[in-house]
Design an enzyme around this catalytic site. Structure first.
Site, PDB file in Angstrom:
ATOM      1  N   ASN A 210      20.951  15.375 -19.344  1.00  0.00           N
ATOM      2  CA  ASN A 210      21.357  16.458 -17.839  1.00  0.00           C
ATOM      3  C   ASN A 210      21.398  17.809 -18.609  1.00  0.00           C
ATOM      4  O   ASN A 210      21.521  18.141 -19.843  1.00  0.00           O
ATOM      5  CB  ASN A 210      22.457  15.879 -17.155  1.00  0.00           C
ATOM      6  N   ASP A 279      24.706   7.979 -15.281  1.00  0.00           N
ATOM      7  CA  ASP A 279      25.140   6.838 -14.609  1.00  0.00           C
ATOM      8  C   ASP A 279      24.423   5.515 -15.097  1.00  0.00           C
ATOM      9  O   ASP A 279      24.602   4.671 -14.759  1.00  0.00           O
ATOM     10  CB  ASP A 279      25.037   7.185 -13.035  1.00  0.00           C
ATOM     11  N   ASP A 306      31.683   3.238 -15.653  1.00  0.00           N
ATOM     12  CA  ASP A 306      32.165   4.533 -15.324  1.00  0.00           C
ATOM     13  C   ASP A 306      33.514   4.723 -16.395  1.00  0.00           C
ATOM     14  O   ASP A 306      34.598   3.830 -16.456  1.00  0.00           O
ATOM     15  CB  ASP A 306      32.861   4.511 -13.871  1.00  0.00           C
ATOM     16  N   ILE A 307      33.441   5.618 -17.180  1.00  0.00           N
ATOM     17  CA  ILE A 307      34.662   5.972 -18.024  1.00  0.00           C
ATOM     18  C   ILE A 307      35.834   6.039 -17.645  1.00  0.00           C
ATOM     19  O   ILE A 307      37.044   5.543 -17.960  1.00  0.00           O
ATOM     20  CB  ILE A 307      34.101   7.146 -18.796  1.00  0.00           C
TER      21      ILE A 307
HETATM   22  O1  PMT Z   1      29.044  21.440 -19.540  1.00  0.00           O
HETATM   23  P1  PMT Z   1      28.753  22.968 -18.687  1.00  0.00           P
HETATM   24  O2  PMT Z   1      27.145  23.337 -18.804  1.00  0.00           O
HETATM   25  O3  PMT Z   1      29.635  23.637 -18.927  1.00  0.00           O
HETATM   26  O4  PMT Z   1      28.768  22.356 -17.083  1.00  0.00           O
HETATM   27  C1  PMT Z   1      30.002  22.012 -16.679  1.00  0.00           C
HETATM   28  C2  PMT Z   1      30.036  20.663 -15.665  1.00  0.00           C
HETATM   29  C3  PMT Z   1      29.197  21.056 -14.324  1.00  0.00           C
HETATM   30  C4  PMT Z   1      29.220  19.499 -16.262  1.00  0.00           C
HETATM   31  C5  PMT Z   1      31.523  20.164 -15.465  1.00  0.00           C
HETATM   32  O5  PMT Z   1      32.267  21.269 -14.608  1.00  0.00           O
HETATM   33  C6  PMT Z   1      31.367  18.870 -14.366  1.00  0.00           C
HETATM   34  O6  PMT Z   1      31.194  18.985 -13.233  1.00  0.00           O
HETATM   35  N1  PMT Z   1      31.362  17.665 -14.954  1.00  0.00           N
HETATM   36  C7  PMT Z   1      31.409  16.393 -14.387  1.00  0.00           C
HETATM   37  C8  PMT Z   1      30.028  16.189 -14.019  1.00  0.00           C
HETATM   38  C9  PMT Z   1      29.830  14.845 -13.488  1.00  0.00           C
HETATM   39  O7  PMT Z   1      29.311  13.986 -14.069  1.00  0.00           O
HETATM   40  O8  PMT Z   1      30.274  14.754 -12.237  1.00  0.00           O
HETATM   41  P2  PMT Z   1      30.061  13.435 -11.290  1.00  0.00           P
HETATM   42  O9  PMT Z   1      30.463  13.797  -9.887  1.00  0.00           O
HETATM   43  O10 PMT Z   1      28.820  12.839 -11.466  1.00  0.00           O
HETATM   44  O11 PMT Z   1      31.322  12.275 -11.981  1.00  0.00           O
HETATM   45  C10 PMT Z   1      32.419  12.445 -11.470  1.00  0.00           C
HETATM   46  C11 PMT Z   1      33.452  11.966 -12.721  1.00  0.00           C
HETATM   47  O12 PMT Z   1      33.332  10.856 -13.238  1.00  0.00           O
HETATM   48  C12 PMT Z   1      33.371  13.138 -13.519  1.00  0.00           C
HETATM   49  O13 PMT Z   1      34.634  13.353 -14.384  1.00  0.00           O
HETATM   50  C13 PMT Z   1      32.741  12.241 -14.888  1.00  0.00           C
HETATM   51  O14 PMT Z   1      33.004  12.813 -16.269  1.00  0.00           O
HETATM   52  C14 PMT Z   1      33.093  10.848 -14.704  1.00  0.00           C
HETATM   53  N2  PMT Z   1      32.051   9.694 -14.910  1.00  0.00           N
HETATM   54  C15 PMT Z   1      30.814   9.668 -14.455  1.00  0.00           C
HETATM   55  C16 PMT Z   1      29.930   8.836 -14.721  1.00  0.00           C
HETATM   56  C17 PMT Z   1      30.467   7.768 -15.785  1.00  0.00           C
HETATM   57  N3  PMT Z   1      29.720   6.786 -15.988  1.00  0.00           N
HETATM   58  N4  PMT Z   1      31.647   7.747 -16.113  1.00  0.00           N
HETATM   59  C18 PMT Z   1      32.576   8.708 -15.926  1.00  0.00           C
HETATM   60  O15 PMT Z   1      33.557   8.946 -16.206  1.00  0.00           O
END
Ligand code: PMT
Length: 412
Positions: A210, A279, A306-307
């Site tokens: 991504n 994901d 999911d971490i």
């Molecule tokens: O890296 P940059 O270019 O500076 O951009 C910053 C950012 C936009 C990446 C950052 O600010 C941000 O939003 N990071 C989280 C991105 C994300 O994956 O969001 P999500 O809504 O899909 O996930 C929610 C949370 O679950 C996040 O904390 C993610 O780290 C976590 N997660 C998601 C999937 C997974 N398999 N395990 C997780 O722990």
């Protein structure tokens, strides 16, 4: 105006070409008011003369456990108690290995073993030596015991190669020392931050990823370190330099990030998931490059763990911060993630249309339970990281987590 008035630094200089930079570091520390006692290894003396450090520090250099005259003046146990910080710069692969194994086979390693003062090392070595699993294991052992790892930096090396392993510049190390000796609210705490994208392989040359650059997560790691925390940054592939005073663990896939996050979180006080974790991954990774045959090709994907959920399962007591990247219903979706992943805080950003990902600015809305909300206005990612770090400290302290018992070698 000196920023380290009267602070005592025991500067260990070990045998690498970067020892010449330690002379400048001595001067830089003294000009901001520190007292510097240099301890040289036998190897260091082959690179730079004792007289250089003696002249710069205004103190006799210590180099041996068996120097009766020096021991008579200040014995090594007394010397081990003297500093506010033991700084080893440059720290060779050899001294790192000996420290990791608790050796006390020269004056410097004996002092580290006999001291309960904070220890910082500025690694300096050839890039392959730094990358070797055994060196990384040794560094990880030291980090786990509370040793601060300053760098290394990347770039041209004295051996003519280019890569990670060169010692940070004296001014950068001086600033690290100022930060380490500053009393921050996160002093003695371990923060783990995930950052950057993950890469999920499809075949030997292709992967799913991504647009995350890692900038937001790295800025947060740096902001937490500036508040005094020991920071482990679990990073997917990025082009960013390791922030000062931060220990980076490099990973590629979501599964690797999950394993590294679980390991680092074992003794953490705060966990922040800023990484954009895939994901899904390919259900099967093709052993050979997939050939262009049919007009359409379907990829079978399977869910990654999911971490945040896994870390919460392992550490129900940990203060955990998640991010939410949303293209619609920001607050609703963020609050759903807050609850589902059992987080203490969630920082939500609007994404899509060129927002947040891979740029220098961002805007965050932070939510927590019982309707808690704080809007962090649009700003550069470093500024936002400082504001978010301050909020994390505020909420973390409000939760009143008792400080963990410290082993003698950990920073106080
Ligand atoms: O890296 P940059 O270019 O500076 O951009 C910053 C950012 C936009 C990446 C950052 O600010 C941000 O939003 N990071 C989280 C991105 C994300 O994956 O969001 P999500 O809504 O899909 O996930 C929610 C949370 O679950 C996040 O904390 C993610 O780290 C976590 N997660 C998601 C999937 C997974 N398999 N395990 C997780 O722990």
């Amino acid at each position: 105006m000196p920023t380290l008035p009267g602070r005592r630094i025991l500067l260990g200089v070990t045998g690498g070409i970067a020892a010449y930079k330690a002379a400048d570091l001595t001067r830089r520390l003294i000009e901001i008011g520190a007292e510097v006692q240099v301890v040289m290894s036998e190897g260091a003396k082959r690179f730079v003369g004792v007289a250089t450090f003696q002249a710069l520090s205004g103190r006799p250099v210590r180099d041996s456990l068996w120097d009766a005259q020096a021991e008579g003046h200040m014995g090594h146990i007394e010397l081990a108690r003297w500093p506010d910080l033991i700084l080893i710069a440059p720290a060779t692969a050899d001294v790192i290995a000996r420290l990791a194994h608790g050796r006390a086979d020269d004056l410097l390693t004996t002092l580290v073993l006999a001291s309960d003062k904070p220890v910082a090392i500025a690694p300096a070595m050839n890039r392959l030596m730094w990358a070797k699993a055994v060196t990384q294991d040794n560094v990880a052992k030291l980090v786990a015991r509370g040793v601060h790892v300053l760098g290394p930096g990347a770039g041209f090396q004295a051996c003519g190669e280019v890569g990670e392993g060169r010692m940070r510049e004296p001014l950068e190390i001086r600033d690290d020392v100022v930060r380490l000796l500053a009393a921050g609210p996160m002093r003695g705490r371990h923060a783990v931050v995930t950052a950057g994208p993950t890469r999920e392989p499809i075949d030997p040359v292709r992967f799913i990823t991504n647009r995350s650059s890692g900038k937001q997560g790295y800025a947060l790691a740096s902001a937490l370190a500036q508040l005094g925390a020991r920071v482990t940054l679990v990073s997917g592939p990025t082009n960013l330099a390791v922030p000062a005073g931060v220990m980076r663990v490099d990973v590629e896939t979501a599964q690797q990030m999950c394993d590294a996050a679980l390991k680092a979180a074992a003794d953490a006080d705060v966990f922040v998931g800023a990484a954009a974790v895939a994901d899904y991954r390919a259900a099967e990774v093709a052993r050979e490059k997939i050939k262009k045959k049919a007009d359409r090709l379907s990829l079978d994907l399977t869910r990654n763990d999911d971490i945040l959920v896994r870390v919460r399962g392992a550490r129900p007591d940990l203060f955990m911060v998640g991010f939410a990247a949303e293209t619609e219903k920001l607050e609703q979706h963020a609050r759903e993630k807050l609850e589902k992943k059992k987080l203490d805080l969630i920082a939500a950003n609007w994404v899509g249309g060129g927002r947040a990902f891979d740029r220098d600015d961002n805007q965050l809305n932070v939510f927590w339970s019982a309707g808690g909300v704080r809007e962090l206005a649009h700003a550069g990612k470093e500024q936002l990281a400082r504001e978010l770090a301050a909020l994390i400290v505020e909420r973390f302290q409000a939760r009143a987590v008792p400080a963990k018992a410290k082993s003698p070698q950990k920073t106080k």
